[in-house]
Design a protein around this motif. Structure first.
Motif, PDB file in Angstrom:
ATOM      1  N   LEU A  90       0.815  -1.216   0.000  1.00 46.32           N
ATOM      2  CA  LEU A  90       0.000   0.000   0.000  1.00 46.32           C
ATOM      3  C   LEU A  90       0.852   1.271   0.000  1.00 46.32           C
ATOM      4  O   LEU A  90       0.302   2.366  -0.124  1.00 46.32           O
ATOM      5  CB  LEU A  90      -0.930   0.002   1.209  1.00 46.32           C
ATOM      6  CG  LEU A  90      -2.018  -1.080   1.203  1.00 46.32           C
ATOM      7  CD1 LEU A  90      -2.781  -1.092   2.517  1.00 46.32           C
ATOM      8  CD2 LEU A  90      -2.971  -0.883   0.035  1.00 46.32           C
TER       9      LEU A  90
ATOM     10  N   ASN B  89       3.076   1.923  -2.353  1.00 47.92           N
ATOM     11  CA  ASN B  89       3.630   1.891  -3.712  1.00 47.92           C
ATOM     12  C   ASN B  89       4.762   0.895  -3.869  1.00 47.92           C
ATOM     13  O   ASN B  89       5.666   1.078  -4.688  1.00 47.92           O
ATOM     14  CB  ASN B  89       4.108   3.283  -4.139  1.00 47.92           C
ATOM     15  CG  ASN B  89       2.969   4.279  -4.246  1.00 47.92           C
ATOM     16  OD1 ASN B  89       1.845   3.921  -4.628  1.00 47.92           O
ATOM     17  ND2 ASN B  89       3.239   5.530  -3.906  1.00 47.92           N
TER      18      ASN B  89
ATOM     19  N   SER C  48      -5.567   1.389  -5.035  1.00 44.33           N
ATOM     20  CA  SER C  48      -4.230   1.112  -4.507  1.00 44.33           C
ATOM     21  C   SER C  48      -3.746  -0.289  -4.853  1.00 44.33           C
ATOM     22  O   SER C  48      -2.562  -0.494  -5.133  1.00 44.33           O
ATOM     23  CB  SER C  48      -4.209   1.297  -2.983  1.00 44.33           C
ATOM     24  OG  SER C  48      -4.565   2.623  -2.633  1.00 44.33           O
TER      25      SER C  48
END
Length: 316
Positions: free
Chosen positions: A200, A202, A294
């Motif tokens: 979450l 990236n 996400s």
């Protein structure tokens, strides 16, 4: 009276004796067409050397050995390597790899509810590797080489569950009893949370931020097995996490945590979405949309309804 020769000894007349001896039958060499067929299926040479009626028996034994090898690797949380299969399972029957692998896969699915899934190749994450890729001239040969590397196989597998969704419950899939169910549950929960946090963020998380999250989770008190640093090193060895250390002149080393190959396969985006939904007590209105964006997954209406039902039960 002519003398009858009863045995052949070295030094006697070979021309007189040769027609009387029974010469061994010559092995027929395959023609060009037969050689092509053998190369296509990859199993003709092995089958020719087996006695008649022993094909199924030999394959069954190899399939059983591969299933046991896969289960042993999964118990130790080490990857199932293709080279290990050839060396420890197939031996002289290496050319039967695909046939034995498919049969073992079917047995794992039907009997154990698991299947062997290939883990991805480790990504190049350091600045040095990325700079090297940028400096490569864009020639057709370089493009082809880059494409082949992108599609390269890791030649490693792990076991994942293939049970239907309705059977993926704690009652059916319980933690292992070794070393104990409580320690195994805590270990699985720990690396699932860490992988969720990194995903979450990236896909990368600095060491400082990870330590901050672990402090909020009271990891040092909630991990019954070992110290937090030792557990993190164990996750690196088992392929759940990757620790990227970049040397910086005149400054501290930059440490970045990423999800390892095994973590990407075992902890899927759907599992992360379910974990986040379970631990988030009061989600905002656009929670589902942000979660889908996400993780790149679409949440079903059933999962949303299940969350509402759980909240209603807690209120009661």
């Amino acid at each position: 009276m002519p003398r009858r020769r009863t045995a052949y000894h070295e030094g006697e007349d070979e021309e007189d004796e040769e027609p009387r001896r029974q010469r061994p039958a010559k092995r027929v060499q395959p023609s060009d067409d037969d050689s092509d067929a053998s190369d296509n299926d990859g199993e003709q040479d092995i089958d020719m050397d087996r006695p008649a009626g022993a094909d199924n028996t030999s394959d069954d034994q190899l399939v059983k050995k591969l299933v046991r090898y896969a289960l042993a690797c999964e118990y130790a949380r080490i990857p199932i390597r293709r080279d290990g299969i050839r060396e420890k399972v197939l031996g002289a029957h290496a050319r039967s790899f695909r046939r034995v692998f498919d049969a073992a896969q079917e047995q794992l699915q039907k009997v154990f509810g698991m299947e062997m899934a290939e883990v991805p190749v480790r990504e190049k994450r350091t600045l040095k590797d990325k700079q090297t890729d940028r400096d490569i001239p864009v020639f057709p040969e370089a493009v082809k080489r880059g494409a082949s590397q992108a599609s390269a196989s890791s030649r490693q597998y792990v076991l994942i569950s293939c049970l239907p969704k309705e059977y993926r419950t704690q009652t059916v899939i319980a933690p292992s009893r070794m070393p104990s169910a409580a320690e195994e549950a805590a270990y699985v929960a720990f690396y699932t949370i860490v992988i969720s946090l990194i995903t979450l963020s990236n896909g990368e998380l600095s060491d400082m931020k990870l330590r901050r999250y672990l402090t909020r989770l009271n990891a040092s008190q909630n991990l019954p097995t070992d110290k937090t640093d030792n557990v993190l090193q164990k996750l690196i060895r088992q392929g759940y996490l990757d620790k990227i250390v970049e040397r910086v002149e005149g400054d501290e080393d930059a440490v970045t945590w990423c999800v390892g190959p095994r973590g990407k396969v075992e902890v899927s985006p759907q599992s992360i979405a379910q974990v986040v939904s379970e631990v988030w007590r009061d989600p905002p209105e656009d929670f589902e949309k942000k979660l889908e964006k996400s993780l790149g997954v679409r949440r079903t209406g059933q999962s949303q309804a299940a969350n509402r039902d759980r909240e209603e039960q807690e209120d009661e």
